[in-house]
Design an enzyme around this catalytic site. Structure first.
Site: not given
Length: 318
Positions: A42, A125, A127, A195, A223-224
């Site tokens: 993103h 989102h 993901e 992460c 972008s999260s």
């Protein structure tokens, strides 16, 4: 404005490095076009750069011609997308971040043991869609603590929790506490799903924020993890803004501010950070100083089939 203080670490993580390199190597080996399902990461600059090199970004697989080479984005895809892509006979390279893949593997394993899941993440989102799409049913999405009260699993003896990898560490901890309070038997991941790079960048902003008068986060609106960095600074009481590029900086933000903190999301290339620094110098910044911080050494292997015989790897986006 006297000084720019750079957060450490900031910018590209190993999963983003790997995803971009997969597209660049595919272009170098197979030629243009290479099709990519969803934005590879993103970031507007990264996506536009790869478009100029011959990548075509699509959302639906029927946009991809037969026999084409297809790359799955770093966010991962559902099982249905994987199966349809295989059925259509594309040459597929999977750029899903290995830390997202780890969550997918855990979901599949525990599902076979009879578990249902609560997923902490943001609706819509990619993901989250990819992880929830590993199963036909039995994953309940919660975005906040209020959602936890509304979840109605079929049973509570075998219930596990997973999280989107790019969440705010603190927000996720609060929601997880609510899950555990309502479902005391819930199984947590052996290692938290958020992460290492997301955690490290948030920790760096927590150190940075009290030392500066304003925080600038370089990252795209989609972008999260970049959005979470801005939120971390704001929660600590420091004015914070997110910019896609140096052109979005507003001079009035810096009036009366002596020290500017600067960081970048995990999908933002360093060239954008350098351009922001140059713009801040134009606005009066005199010195640039790096904070002490963690040095990340994580590197993920590339998928098989992308070695370029007799040629160096493509010059990497920085």
């Amino acid at each position: 404005m006297n000084e720019i203080l750079l957060a450490e670490p900031r910018g590209f993580c190993a999963g983003v490095d790997r995803a971009i390199e997969i597209v660049e190597r595919a272009l170098a080996k197979f030629g243009r076009p290479i099709y990519v399902r969803h934005e590879i990461v993103h970031n507007t600059y990264v996506v536009n750069d790869l478009k100029t090199k011959g990548a075509i970004f699509i959302e639906e697989l029927d946009e991809v011609p037969p026999g084409a080479t297809l790359v799955f984005s770093a966010h991962g895809v559902s099982r249905a997308v994987q199966e349809e892509a295989a059925r259509r006979g594309f040459q597929i390279f999977d750029a899903t971040c290995p830390l997202v893949t780890k969550v997918h593997v855990e979901v599949a394993k525990l599902h076979r043991e009879g578990y249902e899941f609560i997923m902490i993440g943001h609706k819509g989102h990619p993901e989250v869609e990819g992880t929830m799409g590993q199963l036909d049913s039995g994953i309940h999405l919660v975005e906040d603590e209020a959602d936890v009260l509304r979840v109605q699993p079929a049973q509570t003896d075998l219930l596990a929790v997973v999280t989107q990898t790019t969440l705010s560490v603190d927000d996720a901890a609060g929601i997880l506490a609510a899950v555990k309070a309502r479902f005391p038997k819930v199984r947590e991941p052996k290692q938290q799903d958020i992460c290492y790079a997301t955690q490290n960048r948030q920790d760096a902003v927590k150190l940075l924020s009290p030392q500066v008068d304003i925080v600038i986060v370089v990252g795209s609106p989609t972008s999260s993890n970049s959005n979470r960095l801005r939120e971390v600074a704001l929660k600590l009481g420091t004015p914070a803004y997110m910019v896609d590029n140096a052109g979005e900086l507003q001079p009035e933000w810096f009036e009366g501010k002596l020290r500017v903190g600067l960081t970048a999301g995990a999908s933002a290339p360093d060239i954008l950070v350098q351009q922001v620094i140059e713009r801040l110098r134009d606005l009066g910044a005199i010195a640039v100083r790096r904070m002490d911080g963690l040095t990340e050494t994580v590197k993920f292997p590339l998928p098989k089939g992308l070695k370029i015989e007799g040629a160096a790897a493509p010059a990497h986006l920085r």
